[in-house]
Scaffold this motif. Structure first.
Motif, PDB file in Angstrom:
ATOM      1  N   ALA A 107       6.594   0.896  11.985  1.00 10.91           N
ATOM      2  CA  ALA A 107       6.481   0.421  10.604  1.00 10.91           C
ATOM      3  C   ALA A 107       7.416   1.190   9.683  1.00 10.91           C
ATOM      4  O   ALA A 107       8.053   0.608   8.786  1.00 10.91           O
ATOM      5  N   MET A 108       7.520   2.485   9.895  1.00  9.99           N
ATOM      6  CA  MET A 108       8.398   3.285   9.052  1.00  9.99           C
ATOM      7  C   MET A 108       9.857   2.981   9.328  1.00  9.99           C
ATOM      8  O   MET A 108      10.691   3.010   8.415  1.00  9.99           O
TER       9      MET A 108
ATOM     10  N   SER B  26       6.590   5.149   2.946  1.00 12.72           N
ATOM     11  CA  SER B  26       5.191   5.534   3.105  1.00 12.72           C
ATOM     12  C   SER B  26       4.873   5.894   4.558  1.00 12.72           C
ATOM     13  O   SER B  26       5.509   5.414   5.499  1.00 12.72           O
ATOM     14  N   LEU B  27       3.871   6.774   4.742  1.00 11.56           N
ATOM     15  CA  LEU B  27       3.431   7.178   6.076  1.00 11.56           C
ATOM     16  C   LEU B  27       2.853   5.980   6.819  1.00 11.56           C
ATOM     17  O   LEU B  27       2.064   5.208   6.278  1.00 11.56           O
ATOM     18  N   GLY B  28       3.249   5.851   8.076  1.00 15.93           N
ATOM     19  CA  GLY B  28       2.753   4.763   8.912  1.00 15.93           C
ATOM     20  C   GLY B  28       3.108   5.017  10.356  1.00 15.93           C
ATOM     21  O   GLY B  28       3.449   6.142  10.737  1.00 15.93           O
ATOM     22  N   THR B  29       3.056   3.998  11.169  1.00  9.68           N
ATOM     23  CA  THR B  29       3.475   4.139  12.560  1.00  9.68           C
ATOM     24  C   THR B  29       4.992   4.297  12.595  1.00  9.68           C
ATOM     25  O   THR B  29       5.702   3.890  11.657  1.00  9.68           O
TER      26      THR B  29
ATOM     27  N   LYS C 290       7.566  10.166   4.052  1.00  9.63           N
ATOM     28  CA  LYS C 290       6.237  10.761   4.046  1.00  9.63           C
ATOM     29  C   LYS C 290       5.782  11.024   5.486  1.00  9.63           C
ATOM     30  O   LYS C 290       5.706  10.101   6.301  1.00  9.63           O
TER      31      LYS C 290
ATOM     32  N   THR D   4       0.767   5.206   1.376  1.00 10.16           N
ATOM     33  CA  THR D   4       0.015   6.098   2.252  1.00 10.16           C
ATOM     34  C   THR D   4       0.737   7.430   2.401  1.00 10.16           C
ATOM     35  O   THR D   4       1.942   7.473   2.660  1.00 10.16           O
TER      36      THR D   4
ATOM     37  N   HIS E 194       0.852  -1.184   0.000  1.00 14.68           N
ATOM     38  CA  HIS E 194       0.000   0.000   0.000  1.00 14.68           C
ATOM     39  C   HIS E 194       0.887   1.233   0.000  1.00 14.68           C
ATOM     40  O   HIS E 194       2.069   1.158   0.329  1.00 14.68           O
TER      41      HIS E 194
ATOM     42  N   SER F 135      -4.152   1.540  -3.344  1.00 16.30           N
ATOM     43  CA  SER F 135      -3.604   0.221  -3.638  1.00 16.30           C
ATOM     44  C   SER F 135      -3.287   0.028  -5.114  1.00 16.30           C
ATOM     45  O   SER F 135      -2.786  -1.019  -5.504  1.00 16.30           O
TER      46      SER F 135
ATOM     47  N   ARG G   5       8.047   9.597  14.323  1.00 11.40           N
ATOM     48  CA  ARG G   5       8.310   8.903  13.059  1.00 11.40           C
ATOM     49  C   ARG G   5       9.705   9.222  12.542  1.00 11.40           C
ATOM     50  O   ARG G   5      10.463   8.333  12.137  1.00 11.40           O
TER      51      ARG G   5
ATOM     52  N   SER H 280      -4.633   6.574   1.580  1.00 10.60           N
ATOM     53  CA  SER H 280      -3.901   5.433   1.033  1.00 10.60           C
ATOM     54  C   SER H 280      -4.506   5.013  -0.296  1.00 10.60           C
ATOM     55  O   SER H 280      -5.671   5.292  -0.592  1.00 10.60           O
TER      56      SER H 280
END
Length: 328
Positions: free
Chosen positions: A133-134, A127-130, A150, A19, A17, A26, A159, A24
């Motif tokens: 995750a990043m 991508s933007l995430g927690t 991001k 984001t 994905h 796909s 982040r 987001s």
């Protein structure tokens, strides 16, 4: 001299994905163009962007409406007056460049008087995430020379800290996608400085960025959504240090080259960027690489599968070899 137009909408699945602060997706939905004249074929691609009021259907309709003019021999310069800057004009402009080069038996770079650099280093997008995750994504990409992070949501300080810890030696640029508030600018820019970020892209919303003229630019700030083409470029001076040139905003390579020249005259550094799309979009954009301090042309790397014959990426660099897709 009749030019036959064929255009359509295509969808390319994204690997996982993608984001950003606005949401987001796909898949990458693009509009592709094929122009045929006397047995020669030129191609182009654009990515309509809903944030700019574009849809694939509207874009395709605008392109197809020019079929009679193209059949009558419309030139690339005439196209600039027929359509405004945006995705539709981009696909047609790039296809006309490609067609012209193939008819002349040369490359678009040669037609435009451009010498590609021996090495084109591109950013790879996280991508933007927690924060966790990043950090994982950044760790996996830490061997690459440049990462584009991001941001643009609450928790950006965490982040960025997590990414820097996961990739301590990698160059970083940040894209806030209009997601910061002017009250937080000083703090967030200071964090960026401590994390050795080279560039912060579009921290404030377009049209609400006057505060950028009043603050200390602890890190250079780049305009993206705040300017699309030549119109409005002068207004960036004093607010921004750089401009992100995207062919889907300028309406093709023709105006993008003019924007790059004017940006240099205004003392603005250049970033060349892209939407999430295939190599058919990256090939025209890479002609700006010789003028750019930062190149962000990783769109095909975000896809599950690129077009056949697309660009080759090696260790964060784009091969400069010719591609059968576009450009001669």
């Amino acid at each position: 001299m009749t030019i036959i137009l064929d255009a359509g909408i295509e969808a390319f699945p994204i690997a996982g994905h993608f984001t950003i602060a606005r949401g987001s997706k796909s898949e990458a939905v693009v509009v592709s163009v094929r122009l045929e004249q006397d047995g020669y074929v030129g191609r182009g691609e654009c990515t309509p962007y809903s944030h700019y009021g574009e849809t694939p259907e509207m874009t395709l309709s605008a392109i197809e409406a020019l079929a009679p003019a193209l059949a009558g021999g419309m030139t690339r310069l005439e196209l600039q007056d027929a359509l405004p800057p945006g995705a539709a004009r981009n696909a047609l402009d790039c296809a006309l460049w490609d067609l012209e080069a193939r008819r002349a038996g040369t490359s678009v770079a040669a037609l435009a008087g451009i010498i590609l650099p021996q090495r084109i280093e591109t950013a790879f997008t996280v991508s933007l995430g927690t924060p966790d995750a990043m950090a994982v994504a950044a760790s996996r990409a830490a061997h690459l020379p440049l990462l584009k992070i991001k941001l643009g949501a609450p928790g950006d300080a965490e982040r960025l800290g997590a990414v820097r810890a996961a990739a301590p030696d990698t160059r970083l640029v940040v894209d806030a996608n209009e997601g910061w508030h002017e009250d937080d600018l000083d703090v967030l820019l200071d964090i960026c400085r401590h994390c050795r970020v080279e560039l912060v892209e579009q921290p404030l919303p377009a049209g609400a960025d006057a505060a950028l003229a009043e603050i200390n630019h602890l890190v250079p700030i780049c305009a993206d959504e705040s300017v699309h083409a030549l119109d409005g470029l002068e207004a960036l001076v004093g607010r921004y240090d750089a401009v992100n040139i995207k062919l889907d905003k300028t309406g093709g390579l023709t105006e993008a080259l003019a924007v790059a020249q004017r940006a240099e005259e205004l003392g603005l550094a250049i970033m060349v960027g892209c939407m999430v799309s295939t190599s058919l979009s990256m090939l025209p954009a890479r002609l700006l690489a010789s003028k750019a301090r930062w190149v962000d042309l990783d769109g095909p790397l975000i896809l599950a599968k690129d077009r056949p014959g697309g660009l080759v990426y090696r260790g964060g660099n784009i091969d400069v070899d010719a591609s059968p897709l576009w450009g001669g």
